[in-house]
Design a protein around this motif. Structure first.
Motif, PDB file in Angstrom:
ATOM      1  N   THR A   1      -0.897   8.151  -6.215  1.00 20.27           N
ATOM      2  CA  THR A   1      -1.472   8.817  -5.038  1.00 20.27           C
ATOM      3  C   THR A   1      -1.271  10.331  -5.126  1.00 20.27           C
ATOM      4  OG1 THR A   1      -1.096   6.858  -3.680  1.00 20.27           O
ATOM      5  CG2 THR A   1      -1.391   8.952  -2.518  1.00 20.27           C
ATOM      6  N   PHE A   2      -0.080  10.733  -5.514  1.00 20.65           N
ATOM      7  CA  PHE A   2       0.213  12.167  -5.642  1.00 20.65           C
ATOM      8  C   PHE A   2      -0.742  12.822  -6.634  1.00 20.65           C
ATOM      9  CE2 PHE A   2       2.255  15.784  -7.625  1.00 20.65           C
ATOM     10  CZ  PHE A   2       2.776  16.481  -6.546  1.00 20.65           C
ATOM     11  N   GLU A   3      -0.953  12.161  -7.770  1.00 13.92           N
ATOM     12  CA  GLU A   3      -1.832  12.725  -8.801  1.00 13.92           C
ATOM     13  C   GLU A   3      -3.265  12.892  -8.289  1.00 13.92           C
ATOM     14  OE1 GLU A   3      -2.607  12.359 -13.580  1.00 13.92           O
ATOM     15  OE2 GLU A   3      -1.506  10.768 -12.561  1.00 13.92           O
ATOM     16  N   LYS A   4      -3.716  11.965  -7.466  1.00 10.47           N
ATOM     17  CA  LYS A   4      -5.068  12.084  -6.893  1.00 10.47           C
ATOM     18  C   LYS A   4      -5.140  13.219  -5.869  1.00 10.47           C
ATOM     19  CE  LYS A   4      -6.109   7.253  -7.571  1.00 10.47           C
ATOM     20  NZ  LYS A   4      -5.833   5.932  -7.014  1.00 10.47           N
ATOM     21  N   MET A   5      -4.071  13.420  -5.118  1.00 16.15           N
ATOM     22  CA  MET A   5      -4.046  14.463  -4.089  1.00 16.15           C
ATOM     23  C   MET A   5      -3.839  15.854  -4.666  1.00 16.15           C
ATOM     24  SD  MET A   5      -1.731  12.553  -1.139  1.00 16.15           S
ATOM     25  CE  MET A   5      -0.907  14.071  -0.840  1.00 16.15           C
ATOM     26  N   VAL A   6      -3.211  15.928  -5.835  1.00 21.49           N
ATOM     27  CA  VAL A   6      -2.819  17.215  -6.414  1.00 21.49           C
ATOM     28  C   VAL A   6      -3.394  17.329  -7.835  1.00 21.49           C
ATOM     29  CG1 VAL A   6      -0.864  18.719  -6.982  1.00 21.49           C
ATOM     30  CG2 VAL A   6      -0.695  17.141  -5.051  1.00 21.49           C
TER      31      VAL A   6
ATOM     32  N   ALA B   1      -3.713  19.692  -9.780  1.00 23.74           N
ATOM     33  CA  ALA B   1      -2.913  20.556 -10.665  1.00 23.74           C
ATOM     34  C   ALA B   1      -1.867  19.760 -11.428  1.00 23.74           C
ATOM     35  CB  ALA B   1      -2.240  21.664  -9.861  1.00 23.74           C
ATOM     36  N   PHE B   2      -1.457  18.615 -10.893  1.00 26.82           N
ATOM     37  CA  PHE B   2      -0.473  17.800 -11.589  1.00 26.82           C
ATOM     38  C   PHE B   2      -1.049  17.257 -12.895  1.00 26.82           C
ATOM     39  CE2 PHE B   2       1.761  13.686 -12.254  1.00 26.82           C
ATOM     40  CZ  PHE B   2       3.027  14.203 -12.516  1.00 26.82           C
ATOM     41  N   ALA B   3      -2.242  16.686 -12.829  1.00 25.53           N
ATOM     42  CA  ALA B   3      -2.891  16.188 -14.055  1.00 25.53           C
ATOM     43  C   ALA B   3      -3.244  17.339 -14.983  1.00 25.53           C
ATOM     44  CB  ALA B   3      -4.140  15.391 -13.703  1.00 25.53           C
ATOM     45  N   ALA B   4      -3.651  18.468 -14.422  1.00 24.37           N
ATOM     46  CA  ALA B   4      -4.070  19.620 -15.226  1.00 24.37           C
ATOM     47  C   ALA B   4      -2.915  20.237 -16.006  1.00 24.37           C
ATOM     48  CB  ALA B   4      -4.708  20.670 -14.340  1.00 24.37           C
ATOM     49  N   THR B   5      -1.678  19.984 -15.592  1.00 28.65           N
ATOM     50  CA  THR B   5      -0.520  20.569 -16.273  1.00 28.65           C
ATOM     51  C   THR B   5       0.206  19.561 -17.161  1.00 28.65           C
ATOM     52  OG1 THR B   5       0.831  20.106 -14.307  1.00 28.65           O
ATOM     53  CG2 THR B   5      -0.125  22.327 -14.505  1.00 28.65           C
ATOM     54  N   LYS B   6      -0.414  18.410 -17.371  1.00 29.60           N
ATOM     55  CA  LYS B   6       0.216  17.382 -18.213  1.00 29.60           C
ATOM     56  C   LYS B   6       0.307  17.863 -19.660  1.00 29.60           C
ATOM     57  CE  LYS B   6      -0.222  12.488 -19.331  1.00 29.60           C
ATOM     58  NZ  LYS B   6      -1.011  11.266 -19.096  1.00 29.60           N
TER      59      LYS B   6
END
Length: 197
Positions: free
Chosen positions: A184-189, A191-196
């Motif tokens: 859920t966090f990854e879908k809401m944010v 930038a989290f996936a973009a900084t993997k």
């Protein structure tokens, strides 16, 4: 322009990158890789500890570690990730400490298993750090983070991301609520996936 000295694999630097994006500050920060092992890297002049992340300000001074940098960016960004109200503020900071503590323990395990020759590895030291991670994840599984995205949630997400990166997501089998929270966090944010890494 500010400069963030970082490594793509660092969960602490990832925390700062995600926070900067959420605060609308990413365009004011140049991202520059650092080599903590290279004695000639300017990082050691910017931060006497030679650690990442380090944020070099426009006047040439530098801030470190990630908690100080996050506090500074939150100040610049209007205080949206660390609430001013004490009842919420210290809950967010406690959650950040828990996420960062998981990272601290995971990094010590990583150093022990990736840099030491097998015959020199200290299994007791590894077990001690793994116990910290297990207790932290059990605490988070019992009560996953909730409410608006804040610095504590970012820290926890980056810690779980680091466990995925370095330990092949072994934690996921034992903590299904936490897996759901991270999804859920990854879908809401974004930038989290973009900084993997």
């Amino acid at each position: 322009m500010m400069i963030l000295r970082y490594s793509a694999a660092s969960p602490y630097a990832r925390k700062i990158r995600v926070a900067a994006e959420l605060l609308g500050l990413a365009q004011r920060i140049e991202i520059v890789a650092a080599s903590t092992a290279d004695p000639n890297d300017s990082l050691r002049r910017q931060n006497p500890l030679g650690k990442i992340p380090t944020l070099v300000l426009e006047d040439g001074s530098a801030l470190y570690d990630s908690r100080v940098i996050a506090e500074y960016l939150d100040h610049l960004g209007g205080g949206r990730l660390i609430p001013a109200d004490p009842s919420r503020r210290f809950e967010v900071l406690r959650l950040q400490a828990l996420g960062d503590g998981v990272n601290d323990a995971a990094l010590l395990i990583r150093y022990e298993t990736a840099t030491r020759r097998p015959e020199l590895r200290d299994q007791d030291a590894i077990d001690l750090q793994q116990g910290k991670i297990d207790r932290a994840l059990a605490t988070l599984e019992a009560a996953p983070p909730s409410g608006p995205v804040d610095l504590g949630q970012i820290a926890v997400a980056c810690a779980l991301g680091y466990l995925d990166l370095r330990f092949e997501g072994a934690w996921r089998a034992r903590y299904p609520k936490l897996v759901g929270w991270l999804d859920t966090f990854e879908k809401m944010v974004p930038a989290f996936a973009a900084t993997k890494a």
